[in-house]
Structure formats: C-alpha cells, structure tokens
Write a protein that holds these residues in place. Structure first.
Motif, short mmCIF file in Angstrom:
data_model
loop_
_atom_site.label_atom_id
_atom_site.label_comp_id
_atom_site.label_asym_id
_atom_site.label_seq_id
_atom_site.Cartn_x
_atom_site.Cartn_y
_atom_site.Cartn_z
N PHE A 136 73.58 21.39 -14.89
CA PHE A 136 72.37 21.14 -14.52
C PHE A 136 71.25 21.98 -15.50
N VAL A 137 70.35 20.89 -16.00
CA VAL A 137 69.52 21.55 -17.14
C VAL A 137 68.00 21.47 -16.72
N PHE A 138 67.27 20.70 -15.80
CA PHE A 138 66.23 20.68 -15.25
C PHE A 138 66.05 19.84 -14.16
N GLN A 139 64.81 20.14 -13.49
CA GLN A 139 64.39 19.05 -12.36
C GLN A 139 62.68 18.68 -12.60
N LEU A 140 62.31 17.36 -12.11
CA LEU A 140 60.83 17.30 -12.23
C LEU A 140 60.79 16.73 -10.97
N ASP A 141 59.69 17.34 -10.33
CA ASP A 141 59.00 16.86 -9.03
C ASP A 141 58.16 15.68 -9.19
N SER A 142 58.05 15.09 -8.08
CA SER A 142 57.07 13.78 -8.14
C SER A 142 55.73 14.35 -8.33
N ASP A 143 54.86 13.24 -8.49
CA ASP A 143 53.27 13.36 -8.82
C ASP A 143 53.14 13.65 -10.06
N LEU A 144 54.05 13.13 -11.06
CA LEU A 144 53.69 13.61 -12.54
C LEU A 144 52.58 12.53 -13.03
N PRO A 145 51.76 12.74 -13.73
CA PRO A 145 50.69 11.84 -14.11
C PRO A 145 51.27 10.82 -15.08
N THR A 146 50.85 9.71 -15.07
CA THR A 146 51.32 8.50 -15.72
C THR A 146 50.12 8.16 -16.76
N GLU A 147 50.38 7.56 -17.77
CA GLU A 147 49.53 7.12 -18.87
C GLU A 147 48.29 6.19 -18.22
N ASP A 148 48.43 5.45 -17.16
CA ASP A 148 47.59 4.53 -16.37
C ASP A 148 46.69 5.29 -15.45
N GLY A 149 46.63 6.57 -15.47
CA GLY A 149 46.09 7.41 -14.65
C GLY A 149 46.68 7.48 -13.21
N ASP A 150 47.73 7.02 -12.94
CA ASP A 150 48.49 7.00 -11.40
C ASP A 150 49.25 8.19 -11.53
N GLU A 151 50.08 8.27 -10.43
CA GLU A 151 51.04 9.48 -10.44
C GLU A 151 52.42 8.73 -10.21
N TRP A 152 53.60 9.54 -11.00
CA TRP A 152 54.92 8.96 -10.63
C TRP A 152 55.61 9.44 -9.50
N GLN A 153 56.17 8.69 -8.60
CA GLN A 153 57.10 9.16 -7.41
C GLN A 153 58.52 8.80 -7.70
N TRP A 154 59.35 9.79 -7.52
CA TRP A 154 60.83 9.63 -7.37
C TRP A 154 61.18 9.06 -5.72
N GLY A 155 61.23 7.60 -5.93
CA GLY A 155 61.23 7.14 -4.42
C GLY A 155 60.21 7.55 -3.62
N SER A 156 60.39 8.07 -2.59
CA SER A 156 59.30 8.57 -1.70
C SER A 156 58.74 9.96 -1.80
N GLY A 157 58.68 10.41 -2.95
CA GLY A 157 58.22 11.79 -3.44
C GLY A 157 59.42 12.71 -3.51
N GLY A 158 60.32 12.49 -4.19
CA GLY A 158 61.51 13.13 -4.27
C GLY A 158 61.69 14.10 -5.69
N ILE A 159 62.94 14.34 -6.25
CA ILE A 159 62.82 15.11 -7.53
C ILE A 159 63.74 14.28 -8.41
N CYS A 160 63.58 14.48 -9.47
CA CYS A 160 64.69 13.99 -10.64
C CYS A 160 65.45 15.03 -11.13
N TYR A 161 66.82 14.70 -11.26
CA TYR A 161 67.45 15.93 -11.83
C TYR A 161 68.20 15.47 -13.09
N ALA A 162 68.21 16.37 -14.13
CA ALA A 162 68.66 16.06 -15.25
C ALA A 162 70.01 16.95 -15.66
N PHE A 163 71.03 16.56 -16.27
CA PHE A 163 72.43 17.16 -16.61
C PHE A 163 72.64 17.08 -17.99
N TRP A 164 73.84 17.74 -18.43
CA TRP A 164 74.04 17.84 -19.84
C TRP A 164 75.59 18.19 -20.07
#
Length: 160
Positions: free
Chosen positions: A118-146
């Motif tokens: 496991f390296v990092f995780q990103l929660d939902s509601d991250l701002p996007t370039e168009d002024g909206d917010e990014w959701q992982w599904g219905s408000g989840g978390i993205c997990y990154a591995f290495w």
C-alpha cells in the motif's frame, strides 16, 4: 489518457537511486470498466500493463492540479475506520494503513504475483479542472499499491 494523481519519491529498487514516481491512472476506466488497473514504470512513465483500448462509459476530466504538504500523522489517526468517520476527517493519506470501506484487498503484482505494498489512498470529493468534484463510485476511496521489484503501480477503489 492517464490522469496524474500524485508524484512521490519511492525507495530504490536494488542499487538504483531514489526515484520520483508519477502515479497515474485512467479515471474513466478504473472501477467502471476494470476493477483493478496496473502500470509499469520501468521506462520512467506509467505504461498500462493491459493491452487494448476501452471506450469508457463515464469519461472523466482531470483532477485540479495542486500542491500538497505531507505531515506526520499523530498516533490517534494512524488507524482510521471509514465507517466511523464523520465526513470532517481527512481520509487522504500517503503510507500507513489504509482505511478500508469493505474488506482489506491487497492485490498481487501482475508481473511477479507478490503482494503489492500500500502506498496511498485518495478520498472522494477531489476538485476537478471543470470545477466539479470527483467521486470514487458513490463516495468511496481509491487505493494505490506498488511492487518495487517490478516497478509496477496498481489501483483499485471501494465504495458502499
């Protein structure tokens, strides 16, 4: 095109120096078209390990570029339970222990079959370039591995 998530200095592989790894994935495909995506970083930049092209159902815009500051997490926050969070907690993290929404899920490296770290995780509601917010599904978390042996990154996300 891949969407840049974060660049991090990663530990050396054998005798190579510490390198900055640009973690990127296809936001349009991850979780929607494929549950797990993996990328080789052997040539320096992320290159998809799966061959072929997808036509995503949900094309995504890029996340808004920003600079983040990392800080040591106090002991109280080293283990965070997603189900007990109250919406005011910061569930973005680099290192430490993931806050699983469902069961723990540590993928195997697609090249050597070792369990990826496991390296990092990103929660939902991250701002996007168009002024909206990014959701992982219905408000989840993205997990990154290495996988440091193969220089492979992998991504998956969970939601309710």
């Amino acid at each position: 095109p891949l969407h840049h998530l974060i660049s991090l200095a990663m530990p050396p592989v054998s005798s190579s120096p510490v390198a900055t790894v640009a973690f990127a994935t296809c936001l349009s495909c991850l979780g929607w078209e494929r549950p797990f995506l993996a990328y080789s970083h052997a040539t320096g930049s992320a290159r998809p390990l799966e061959a072929g092209q997808l036509s995503p159902q949900f094309p995504a815009v890029a996340l808004k570029e920003t600079t983040v500051r990392l800080t040591t997490t106090p002991p109280r926050w080293r283990w965070q339970d997603w189900a007990l969070s109250n919406g005011r907690e910061n569930l973005n993290r680099v290192g430490g222990h993931p806050s699983w929404i469902q069961s723990a899920e540590y993928p195997e490296c697609p090249q050597c079959a070792a369990s990826m770290r496991f390296v990092f995780q990103l929660d939902s509601d991250l701002p996007t370039e168009d002024g909206d917010e990014w959701q992982w599904g219905s408000g989840g978390i993205c997990y990154a591995f290495w996988c440091s042996r193969c220089q492979v990154s992998g991504f998956l996300w969970q939601c309710t």
